[in-house]
Design a protein around this motif. Structure first.
Motif, PDB file in Angstrom:
ATOM      1  N   ARG A   6       0.974  -1.263  -0.022  1.00 59.78           N
ATOM      2  CA  ARG A   6       0.018  -0.153  -0.085  1.00 59.78           C
ATOM      3  C   ARG A   6       0.910   1.420  -0.031  1.00 59.78           C
ATOM      4  NH1 ARG A   6       2.439   2.190   4.181  1.00 59.78           N
ATOM      5  NH2 ARG A   6       1.960   1.060   6.253  1.00 59.78           N
ATOM      6  N   ALA A   8       0.401   5.185   1.510  1.00 60.57           N
ATOM      7  CA  ALA A   8      -0.478   5.721   2.784  1.00 60.57           C
ATOM      8  C   ALA A   8      -0.255   7.023   3.048  1.00 60.57           C
ATOM      9  CB  ALA A   8      -0.359   4.788   4.178  1.00 60.57           C
ATOM     10  N   PRO A   9      -0.477   8.010   1.863  1.00 63.18           N
ATOM     11  CA  PRO A   9       0.058   9.302   2.242  1.00 63.18           C
ATOM     12  C   PRO A   9      -0.994  10.003   3.238  1.00 63.18           C
ATOM     13  CG  PRO A   9      -1.116   9.223   0.146  1.00 63.18           C
ATOM     14  CD  PRO A   9      -0.999   7.640   0.629  1.00 63.18           C
ATOM     15  N   SER A  10      -0.720  11.006   3.891  1.00 62.92           N
ATOM     16  CA  SER A  10      -1.507  12.224   4.518  1.00 62.92           C
ATOM     17  C   SER A  10      -1.716  13.172   3.752  1.00 62.92           C
ATOM     18  CB  SER A  10      -0.581  12.452   5.875  1.00 62.92           C
ATOM     19  OG  SER A  10      -0.367  11.305   6.651  1.00 62.92           O
ATOM     20  N   GLU A  42      -4.293   8.537   4.769  1.00 64.26           N
ATOM     21  CA  GLU A  42      -3.862   8.890   6.444  1.00 64.26           C
ATOM     22  C   GLU A  42      -4.460  10.071   6.782  1.00 64.26           C
ATOM     23  OE1 GLU A  42      -0.330   6.674   7.520  1.00 64.26           O
ATOM     24  OE2 GLU A  42      -1.791   4.941   7.176  1.00 64.26           O
ATOM     25  N   TYR A 200      -0.949   7.819  14.783  1.00 68.58           N
ATOM     26  CA  TYR A 200      -0.242   7.108  13.775  1.00 68.58           C
ATOM     27  C   TYR A 200       0.071   5.702  13.919  1.00 68.58           C
ATOM     28  CZ  TYR A 200       3.578   5.570  10.940  1.00 68.58           C
ATOM     29  OH  TYR A 200       4.120   4.876   9.916  1.00 68.58           O
ATOM     30  N   VAL A 204      -1.856   2.834  11.744  1.00 73.42           N
ATOM     31  CA  VAL A 204      -1.270   2.176  10.913  1.00 73.42           C
ATOM     32  C   VAL A 204      -1.373   0.630  10.816  1.00 73.42           C
ATOM     33  CG1 VAL A 204       1.212   2.098  11.551  1.00 73.42           C
ATOM     34  CG2 VAL A 204       0.489   3.065   9.230  1.00 73.42           C
ATOM     35  N   ARG A 218       7.853   1.494   2.400  1.00 75.36           N
ATOM     36  CA  ARG A 218       8.028   3.000   2.905  1.00 75.36           C
ATOM     37  C   ARG A 218       9.108   3.627   3.069  1.00 75.36           C
ATOM     38  NH1 ARG A 218       5.134   1.660   8.806  1.00 75.36           N
ATOM     39  NH2 ARG A 218       6.847   0.810   9.845  1.00 75.36           N
ATOM     40  N   LEU A 222      11.110   5.668   8.621  1.00 73.96           N
ATOM     41  CA  LEU A 222       9.924   5.096   9.467  1.00 73.96           C
ATOM     42  C   LEU A 222      10.563   3.947  10.016  1.00 73.96           C
ATOM     43  CD1 LEU A 222       6.684   6.273   7.558  1.00 73.96           C
ATOM     44  CD2 LEU A 222       7.291   6.772   9.750  1.00 73.96           C
ATOM     45  N   LYS A 259       7.104  17.882   3.054  1.00 73.35           N
ATOM     46  CA  LYS A 259       5.925  18.126   2.219  1.00 73.35           C
ATOM     47  C   LYS A 259       6.061  19.696   1.839  1.00 73.35           C
ATOM     48  CE  LYS A 259       2.394  15.113   3.088  1.00 73.35           C
ATOM     49  NZ  LYS A 259       2.463  14.445   4.169  1.00 73.35           N
TER      50      LYS A 259
END
Ligand code: GLU
Length: 285
Positions: A6, A8-10, A42, A200, A204, A218, A222, A259
């Protein structure tokens, strides 16, 4: 089991080249394995999530040539599942309410020995334990995991995971997650923030399990958070997927993209006439 991964961006800002790398790598790994690539939004941090960033995520990823099944899981639709897990951990006596403010934590971490420095783990400062035995009611604040008690319930169980990529120190293969590491370098992590009702880490882990994710792909930033995820999977009797932490895309000065690096936003490259092939060339995929 079908290889399932997957992205899984915010939705709290534009996707940049680092996100493109992560999404394309996961997509291609799934393709090579005849597996599935899922997208998950997310958006637990409702103070920062915006509908227009979410819409732009879909546009950017489709433009890059990615496809994913519908409906897309959104964390804001999953609050009941997070609550159920928190209730279970609370009932087992593994959580406590913490009323500390950030500055209390900082002050308690630097005292009482003069010159003591706070220890920073994957979730910020390792909590000094001020509220651990305070007996606050559940509503009093954030919910923290009592990591020592949690580990007692897992006595005799080995915690580890398989790393298919590599960690910041080149870690790969079978990675042990020791009690010492969890107690001294992770500490009593927050599983439900006062303002969000979850975190988070908790979300997750529950979502990867709910989506039957077999391979988490990822960024290397992380890697250490994975220690927390392995512990939570063991506590909640959830399977541990394989992990693949990949390199981070950096700018010309070697700084990792964030970001706020709007100059490297995929949407901007797109508007300026770049093609998806150009993006792949820049990130080396
Ligand atoms: N939502 C996280 C982020 O945007 C990624 C979480 C994960 O891949 O585990 O950084």
């Amino acid at each position: 089991m079908t290889f399932t991964t997957r992205f899984a961006p915010s939705p709290t800002g534009p996707l940049h080249l680092g996100h493109a790398y992560s999404a394309l790598l996961a997509f291609e790994m799934a393709k090579a394995e005849g597996g599935q690539f899922l997208l998950r939004i997310e958006d637990i941090d409702q103070s920062r999530a915006r509908a227009h960033w979410e819409a732009q995520i879909y546009d950017d990823l489709a433009w890059l040539g990615l496809e994913w099944p519908q409906p897309v899981m959104r964390q804001s639709d999953r609050m009941a599942a997070y609550q159920t897990a928190l209730d279970a951990l609370w009932d087992r006596g593994l959580l406590y309410a913490c009323a500390c403010k950030r500055r209390d934590i900082l002050a308690a971490s630097s005292a009482p020995q003069e010159g003591a420095e706070p220890v920073f783990g994957p979730d910020g400062i390792v909590y000094p334990g001020t509220c651990r035995h305070a007996g606050h009611p559940r509503e009093a604040g954030a919910l923290r995991l009592d990591i020592r008690k949690a580990l007692q319930t897992l006595e005799g169980k080995e915690l580890n995971f398989v790393e298919g990529g590599s960690g910041p120190e080149g870690e790969s293969g079978a990675i042990p997650v020791s009690k010492d590491l969890l107690i001294n370098h992770v500490g009593d992590v927050v599983l439900a923030r006062r303002d969000m009702g979850t975190s988070y880490h908790l979300s997750v882990v529950l979502d990867d399990a709910a989506q039957a994710v077999t391979h988490v792909v990822r960024g290397r930033d992380l890697f250490e958070a994975t220690y927390i995820h392995i512990l939570l999977q063991a506590l909640l009797s959830l399977p541990t997927p394989h992990y693949h932490h990949h390199q981070l895309i950096r700018d010309e000065t070697g700084k990792r993209l964030a970001k706020r690096d709007d100059a490297r936003a995929i949407a901007l490259y797109r508007e300026n006439g770049s093609t998806p092939r150009d993006i792949r060339d820049i990130i080396g995929l």
